[in-house]
Design an enzyme around this catalytic site. Sequence first.
Site, short mmCIF file in Angstrom:
data_model
loop_
_atom_site.label_atom_id
_atom_site.label_comp_id
_atom_site.label_asym_id
_atom_site.label_seq_id
_atom_site.Cartn_x
_atom_site.Cartn_y
_atom_site.Cartn_z
N ASP A 74 0.87 -1.19 0.00
CA ASP A 74 0.00 0.00 0.00
C ASP A 74 0.90 1.23 0.00
OD1 ASP A 74 -1.83 2.00 0.33
OD2 ASP A 74 -2.66 1.26 2.22
N HIS A 75 1.22 1.72 -1.19
CA HIS A 75 2.16 2.83 -1.36
C HIS A 75 1.54 3.97 -2.15
CE1 HIS A 75 6.51 1.38 -0.45
NE2 HIS A 75 5.65 0.83 0.40
N GLY A 127 4.80 2.95 8.77
CA GLY A 127 4.91 3.76 7.58
C GLY A 127 6.33 4.11 7.17
N GLU A 128 6.41 4.75 6.01
CA GLU A 128 7.66 5.23 5.44
C GLU A 128 7.49 6.70 5.04
OE1 GLU A 128 9.60 2.54 2.47
OE2 GLU A 128 7.71 1.46 2.68
N ASN A 159 5.93 7.58 1.53
CA ASN A 159 4.50 7.64 1.27
C ASN A 159 3.76 8.65 2.13
OD1 ASN A 159 4.55 5.24 -0.53
ND2 ASN A 159 5.18 4.24 1.35
N SER A 176 9.80 -5.31 14.54
CA SER A 176 11.21 -5.50 14.18
C SER A 176 12.10 -5.84 15.38
CB SER A 176 11.76 -4.23 13.51
OG SER A 176 11.62 -3.10 14.38
N GLY A 177 11.55 -5.80 16.60
CA GLY A 177 12.35 -6.08 17.78
C GLY A 177 11.47 -6.28 18.99
#
Length: 323
Positions: free
Chosen positions: A37-38, A106-107, A110, A173-174
Site C-alpha cells: 500500500d504505497h 509507515g515510510e 509515502n 522489528s524487535g
Amino acid sequence: MAAIGYTLMTEQAGPRDLIRHAQQAEATGFDFAVSSDHFFPWLDEMGHAPNAWVTLGAVAQATETLPLMTYVTAPTFRYHPAVVAQQAATLQIISGGRFTLGLGSGENLNEHIVGGGWPAADVRQARLVEAAQIINALFDGGYVNHDGRHFQVASAKLWDLPDVRVPIGIAVSGKQSCELFGPLADVMIAIDPEPELGQWWDAASRTGSSSRKVAQLPISWDSDADAAAQRAHRLFRWSAGGWKVNAELPGTAGFDQASSSVKVADIAETIPCGNDVGAVVAAAKEFFDAGFTDLALVQIGADQQDNFFAAATAEILPELRKL
C-alpha cells in the site's frame, strides 16, 4: 503446514494487471495474497503506485476463496485510523470474511505527501499504538470518542460491520515493538527470519502462541539467471539499505542515490535469482525454522508473472509444500 502466499506488488504493476495476478494466484493454488500500500514506488524504474484499497475491492470481487491482506497499511499520516477501520470492515464484507488488516508505522516515502513532517521512530510507534487502539474500538462496535495525543475521534461508528471481525496484523522489528503491538493485534508481520521475534510476540500477543506470523520473500525467477539478477538489481536494489534507512528516505531520487553503490552481485546474494527451486526452498526454510507460519513470495518484474505462475505450479509450490 506452511502457508505460501503471493504478493500483489503495487509498485511494479497497474491495477488491472494486479487484479489478473490475483486471479492467477488463486488458480495456481497460493494460500493467500498480500498487497503493498504505497503512494510512491521505491524507484522510478518500478513505475506504479495504484490505490491499494480500490484494487483490493476489485480483487475481492474477482476472486472467490483467496484470503487477502494489506502488507502493510500505515494508519498514521495519510490515512486517519477511523478511515482505515471503515475501509477494512467494508473489504471484509465484500470478500466474505477473507481479509486481514496488516498495519505498520509507515515510510517517509509515502506519508510525507500530506505535509505533516516525518517524526522520530518512537513517535511513529506511539502514533501506531494509538491508531490500533482506535481501530480495535471501532471493530468492537458502537460509538467511539477518542481525544489522544496524536488523534481525535468524535462520535465515530462503523455502520457496516462484518460478521467475522477483521483480524489485525502489525509489523514488528524487535522486542520493544512486539511488546507494544502484541496486545493490540492477532498476527505478527516481520521481514527478518529471527526466532526471537516470534518468542517476544507470543509472550505479548493477545492470541499467544497461536498467532499467525507472516513474512515476505522476494525472488527473481527466470531460466536466465543473469537476466534474473539484472532485473532484481534494477527493481529491488532499494532493499539493500535496510528498514532503518528506507523508512527515512522521502522520494525515489533518495532511494536511487542510496542504492547507487549496490552491485548486481550484492542483490544476487540476498535474493534467489534464476530457476533453482532449491535456493527458493532454502530461503523459505529460514523463515519457517524461525517460527513463521506464512510466507508471501514476491516475483520481481511485472512482465515475469506469467512465467512465475507456471513455475509455481510445476516446481515452486510443490517443493515448498514439503516444508
